[in-house]
Enzyme design. Structure first.
Site, PDB file in Angstrom:
ATOM      1  N   THR A  45      42.476  43.320  56.163  1.00 14.10           N
ATOM      2  CA  THR A  45      43.366  42.272  55.650  1.00 14.10           C
ATOM      3  C   THR A  45      42.727  41.671  54.396  1.00 14.10           C
ATOM      4  OG1 THR A  45      42.416  40.463  56.950  1.00 14.10           O
ATOM      5  CG2 THR A  45      44.174  41.740  57.991  1.00 14.10           C
ATOM      6  N   GLY A  63      38.628  41.070  45.534  1.00 15.35           N
ATOM      7  CA  GLY A  63      37.340  40.623  46.046  1.00 15.35           C
ATOM      8  C   GLY A  63      36.716  41.554  47.075  1.00 15.35           C
ATOM      9  N   ILE A  64      36.261  40.977  48.165  1.00 18.39           N
ATOM     10  CA  ILE A  64      35.519  41.715  49.189  1.00 18.39           C
ATOM     11  C   ILE A  64      36.400  42.799  49.830  1.00 18.39           C
ATOM     12  CG2 ILE A  64      34.379  41.456  51.444  1.00 18.39           C
ATOM     13  CD1 ILE A  64      33.705  38.509  50.461  1.00 18.39           C
ATOM     14  N   GLY A  65      37.627  42.438  50.165  1.00 18.67           N
ATOM     15  CA  GLY A  65      38.535  43.398  50.830  1.00 18.67           C
ATOM     16  C   GLY A  65      38.774  44.623  49.964  1.00 18.67           C
ATOM     17  N   TYR A  89      39.082  24.093  54.136  1.00 11.89           N
ATOM     18  CA  TYR A  89      38.533  25.449  54.247  1.00 11.89           C
ATOM     19  C   TYR A  89      37.537  25.543  55.395  1.00 11.89           C
ATOM     20  CZ  TYR A  89      35.985  29.704  52.863  1.00 11.89           C
ATOM     21  OH  TYR A  89      35.391  30.947  52.839  1.00 11.89           O
TER      22      TYR A  89
END
Ligand code: NAP
Length: 287
Positions: free
Chosen positions: A34, A39-41, A180
């Site tokens: 997901t 970015g990271i995904g 957050y």
């Protein structure tokens, strides 16, 4: 990939990936990622896409996912299914779950990575309850809903869930990050509570507690531009490594120092921080 400074090399030592072990661990598996559009995904998708796997990439920006799909499939190794979905919306989450049931009948591994961060002081949030609703919705409720649906399949295949979390869940909460941090902590607590039951059923659970990572998420925060940060490619290697080590947690080596300081200096912090914020309000002429 950006070169690390000396300090960053010290704080974030490199992660050596054993590609043979990784290839064996993920061969022909279906891996759901997901938040794969940036970015990271995105970096996990590009890394795993070099192996013969089936990737299911989820995010709202379909155009970005399709570019990543084309890039991966040009290697002719991995197969990619793109699902454009806003995971906060029940109907779009249901459509994703339907796709997983009918078309993929899987996944074997879930990388729960989609997330939203908001930095805003309480006094700028008085008319913004929706900030709290949307962070809770994507950072907490969406992964809970997704996992509840895929747990039976993960149990049959002795699969793995990887939670992309933050070191802030175990440190003193910072002002301006209430929405957050509360939402990331909520999912961390849920996942830690569920993990023993999942492990007992043969499902592996991994939580990656990340420090700052240089992705689009932190771009709006000017103060972060000069701070040490990991690269998303480095984080992708750590996540991929956890697919064959099956380690339960990963965190930067120095996190324990922050945790000890969070306990020892909590009182001091709680006395000093209001004074500091009060001076800042006077300086900027806030109400
Ligand atoms: N960057 C950091 O410093 C840092 C530190 C600790 C932990 N993390 C965690 O790392 C994870 C990845 O973040 P990142 O740094 O790679 O940030 P990013 O580049 O902003 O990626 C966030 C991803 O989440 C997706 N997303 C956001 N809202 C969504 C929604 N409603 N439905 C579906 N997908 C949604 C975004 O795609 P669309 O916009 O296309 O939907 C995007 O692919 C997050 O869980 C974050 O909390 C980041």
């Amino acid at each position: 990939m950006r070169r690390y400074s000396v300090l960053e090399r010290l704080l974030f030592p490199s992660a050596r990936l054993d590609e043979d072990r990784l290839a064996k661990a993920i061969r022909r598996k279906t891996i759901l990622i997901t938040g794969a559009s940036s970015g990271i995904g995105e970096q996990i998708a590009l890394l795993l896409g070099q192996f013969p796997v089936h990737l299911v990439l989820v995010a709202r920006r379909e155009d970005k996912l399709l570019v990543i799909k084309r890039q991966i499939e040009s290697n002719k190794k991995a197969q990619v299914t793109v699902v454009a979905a806003d995971l906060r919306r029940d109907n779009e989450m249901e459509a994703l779950l339907g796709t997983l049931r009918e078309e993929c009948n899987k996944p074997d591994i879930v990388v729960s990575n989609a997330g939203l961060s908001i930095r805003r002081s309480i006094y700028d949030s008085l008319d913004r309850y929706h900030d709290y609703a949307r962070t809770m919705s994507i950072n907490y409720l969406a992964p809970v809903k997704l996992l509840l649906s895929v747990i039976p399949g993960l149990e049959r295949r002795q699969g793995q869930v990887i939670n992309v979390s933050t070191i802030n869940t175990s440190l003193i909460p910072l002002p301006s990050w209430a929405a957050y941090q509360a939402s990331k902590s909520a999912f961390d607590t849920w996942f830690r509570s569920a993990a023993p039951e999942l492990n007992a059923a043969g499902i592996f659970t991994t939580t990656i507690y990340l420090p700052l990572v240089r992705t689009p998420m932190i771009e709006p925060t000017a103060a972060y531009r000069k701070m040490p940060a990991m690269s998303p490619e480095h984080v992708a290697r750590i996540i991929a490594k956890s697919m064959y080590t099956k380690r339960r947690t990963w965190n930067p080596w120095w996190l324990f120092l922050g945790q000890v300081a969070s306990i020892l200096f909590r009182g001091l912090w709680e006395r000093r921080m209001p004074r500091k914020l009060s001076k800042r309000r006077d300086k900027h002429g806030d109400a």
